[in-house]
Write a protein that holds these residues in place. Structure first.
Motif, mmCIF file in Angstrom:
data_model
loop_
_atom_site.group_PDB
_atom_site.id
_atom_site.type_symbol
_atom_site.label_atom_id
_atom_site.label_comp_id
_atom_site.label_asym_id
_atom_site.label_seq_id
_atom_site.Cartn_x
_atom_site.Cartn_y
_atom_site.Cartn_z
ATOM 1 N N ALA A 1 25.707 28.467 48.721
ATOM 2 C CA ALA A 1 24.538 27.642 48.537
ATOM 3 C C ALA A 1 24.078 26.424 49.189
ATOM 4 O O ALA A 1 23.553 26.092 50.578
ATOM 5 C CB ALA A 1 23.094 28.531 47.649
ATOM 6 N N SER B 1 21.653 29.668 57.901
ATOM 7 C CA SER B 1 20.776 30.786 56.786
ATOM 8 C C SER B 1 22.508 31.897 56.551
ATOM 9 O O SER B 1 22.453 32.540 57.414
ATOM 10 C CB SER B 1 19.866 31.433 57.774
ATOM 11 O OG SER B 1 19.145 31.831 56.881
ATOM 12 N N ALA B 2 22.058 32.002 55.535
ATOM 13 C CA ALA B 2 23.691 33.048 55.092
ATOM 14 C C ALA B 2 22.684 33.370 53.525
ATOM 15 O O ALA B 2 22.052 32.642 52.673
ATOM 16 C CB ALA B 2 24.425 31.907 54.055
ATOM 17 N N ASP B 3 23.171 34.417 53.368
ATOM 18 C CA ASP B 3 22.706 36.133 52.439
ATOM 19 C C ASP B 3 23.536 35.457 51.116
ATOM 20 O O ASP B 3 24.601 36.573 51.432
ATOM 21 C CB ASP B 3 22.274 37.250 52.565
ATOM 22 C CG ASP B 3 21.763 38.216 51.776
ATOM 23 O OD1 ASP B 3 21.321 37.797 50.735
ATOM 24 O OD2 ASP B 3 21.822 39.273 51.923
ATOM 25 N N VAL C 1 25.106 36.579 48.119
ATOM 26 C CA VAL C 1 25.571 37.550 47.128
ATOM 27 C C VAL C 1 25.822 37.310 46.328
ATOM 28 O O VAL C 1 27.212 37.874 46.156
ATOM 29 C CB VAL C 1 24.930 38.943 48.099
ATOM 30 C CG1 VAL C 1 24.432 40.201 46.994
ATOM 31 C CG2 VAL C 1 23.772 39.055 49.152
ATOM 32 N N GLY D 1 25.920 38.252 57.874
ATOM 33 C CA GLY D 1 24.795 37.143 57.872
ATOM 34 C C GLY D 1 24.496 36.815 56.098
ATOM 35 O O GLY D 1 24.880 35.848 55.221
ATOM 36 N N ARG D 2 25.587 37.951 55.271
ATOM 37 C CA ARG D 2 25.911 37.772 54.484
ATOM 38 C C ARG D 2 27.304 37.682 53.567
ATOM 39 O O ARG D 2 28.596 37.710 54.459
ATOM 40 C CB ARG D 2 25.422 39.539 53.397
ATOM 41 C CG ARG D 2 26.469 39.752 51.973
ATOM 42 C CD ARG D 2 25.492 41.353 51.707
ATOM 43 N NE ARG D 2 26.016 41.501 50.300
ATOM 44 C CZ ARG D 2 25.685 42.542 49.180
ATOM 45 N NH1 ARG D 2 24.619 43.059 50.013
ATOM 46 N NH2 ARG D 2 25.913 42.892 48.658
ATOM 47 N N ASN E 1 29.534 37.274 50.363
ATOM 48 C CA ASN E 1 29.627 37.928 48.829
ATOM 49 C C ASN E 1 30.621 37.154 48.145
ATOM 50 O O ASN E 1 31.117 36.502 47.835
ATOM 51 C CB ASN E 1 30.631 40.266 49.259
ATOM 52 C CG ASN E 1 29.667 40.599 49.851
ATOM 53 O OD1 ASN E 1 28.219 41.199 49.150
ATOM 54 N ND2 ASN E 1 29.883 41.574 51.184
#
Length: 340
Positions: free
Chosen positions: A52, A61-63, A65, A78-79, A81
């Motif tokens: 992050a 912008s990065a998701d 998770v 954009g995700r 893991n």
């Protein structure tokens, strides 16, 4: 439609490397590209907080998770893991040597190797670690190659560097030059060339052309340079390999060998020691260079650059080599699956 287009995407465990270096930045940059998302399902083994922070530095912008298992890593644009080992403090400085980061890098590799050996991922791709940080944390390995060999119980592996123009496999790597010459012997040369041959066959080249470097300038120049090392250490290996139908030619003067490979005469060059192979590769294609560990029971690729402490945390690191490392990991995973 080809088999690779219909087969499910391979799952690649991507280790974060030394969190004080550029690894987090190149991982975020690479995984947000459409190309990386199209070639494999990636789960990062690392620290979600550091990823992050890298995204903030890059201004993207990065998701990000957190997932508990590989199976929970759902791909989406954009995700990112991540199996979050949560080993790095939030205030870890960028670009500074840290035993904490060295230990974390070890743990990322340990977890990824366990996942690969268990068959829960089809390949490992690694961001760079710092050898001094690794050692300061008590993990005494010359680098990723030897660490992965130990973790997977593999007695002997080889380092192969791959660029669009050139592939090089090394008979010796992270030892001094005098020790390297002493270690080279026909059995090691033969086993190295066989591993390289098998890797190229597995990647879809059924008859690779292999050029083998000598040790001395001009490959000894018929005894003028050195003490007959080429005849004693290399020629017997080539004779055995050619008798088995492997297209291996040499010993060749190294400068000639790399020139010939650059123009397409050889699919693989066999370097006798670290700098003999690394120098030409980094001149001819470091931006897209990939390090492949050959001989492991699992697929492993890596970027062919270091932690770059001098630019870490500045948002300027290029992600191209990481994208290429993921591409080659996915391609090798597809080839291995298809060969079964």
């Amino acid at each position: 439609m080809t088999a690779s287009e219909t087969a499910p995407l391979p799952v690649v465990a991507l280790t974060m490397g030394d969190g004080a270096g550029i690894g987090p930045e190149v991982i975020v940059g690479a995984l947000l590209t459409a190309e990386a998302q199209a070639i494999c399902n990636t789960v990062v083994i690392g620290d979600a907080g550091r990823l992050a922070a890298a995204a903030d530095i890059l201004g993207v912008s990065a998701d990000i998770v957190r997932v508990d298992t590989v199976e929970d890593a759902v791909p989406a644009p954009g995700r990112i893991n991540v199996i979050d080992l949560d080993l790095l403090p939030a205030d870890l400085p960028w670009g500074e040597l840290s035993a904490v980061a060295g230990h974390a890098a070890y743990e990322y590799i340990r977890v990824a190797s366990e996942l690969a050996v268990a068959g829960r991922v089809q390949a490992i791709c690694t961001a760079p670690l710092n050898k001094e940080a690794l050692h300061s944390a008590g993990h005494i390995y010359p680098g990723h190659t030897e660490l992965l060999a130990d973790l997977t119980g593999t007695e002997e592996v080889s380092m192969m560097l791959s660029t669009p123009k050139l592939k090089v496999i090394h008979v010796t790597t992270h030892i001094g030059l005098i020790d390297a010459v002493a270690r080279i012997e026909p059995g090691l040369v033969e086993r190295t060339i066989r591993r390289g041959h098998e890797a190229l066959v597995a990647a879809g080249n059924p008859n690779p052309r292999i050029g083998v470097c000598g040790i001395n300038p001009h490959a000894g120049e018929n005894g003028l340079f050195g003490y007959g090392e080429e005849d004693a250490k290399i020629v017997p290996a080539i004779e055995r390999l050619t008798a088995d139908g492997i297209d291996a030619v040499g010993p060749l003067p190294a400068d000639t060998a790399f020139f010939l490979a650059g123009r397409g005469d050889y699919d693989l060059i066999v370097a006798m020691y670290h700098d003999q192979g690394h120098g030409p590769v980094k001149v001819l294609g470091i931006e897209a260079g990939v390090n492949i560990t050959v001989g492991l029971p699992v697929i492993r690729t890596s970027v062919d650059h270091g932690t770059a402490f001098d630019i870490a945390g500045k948002g300027v690191a290029e992600a191209g080599s990481m994208v290429e490392a993921l591409r080659q990991a996915a391609g090798l995973a597809h080839s291995t699956t298809a060969a079964r």
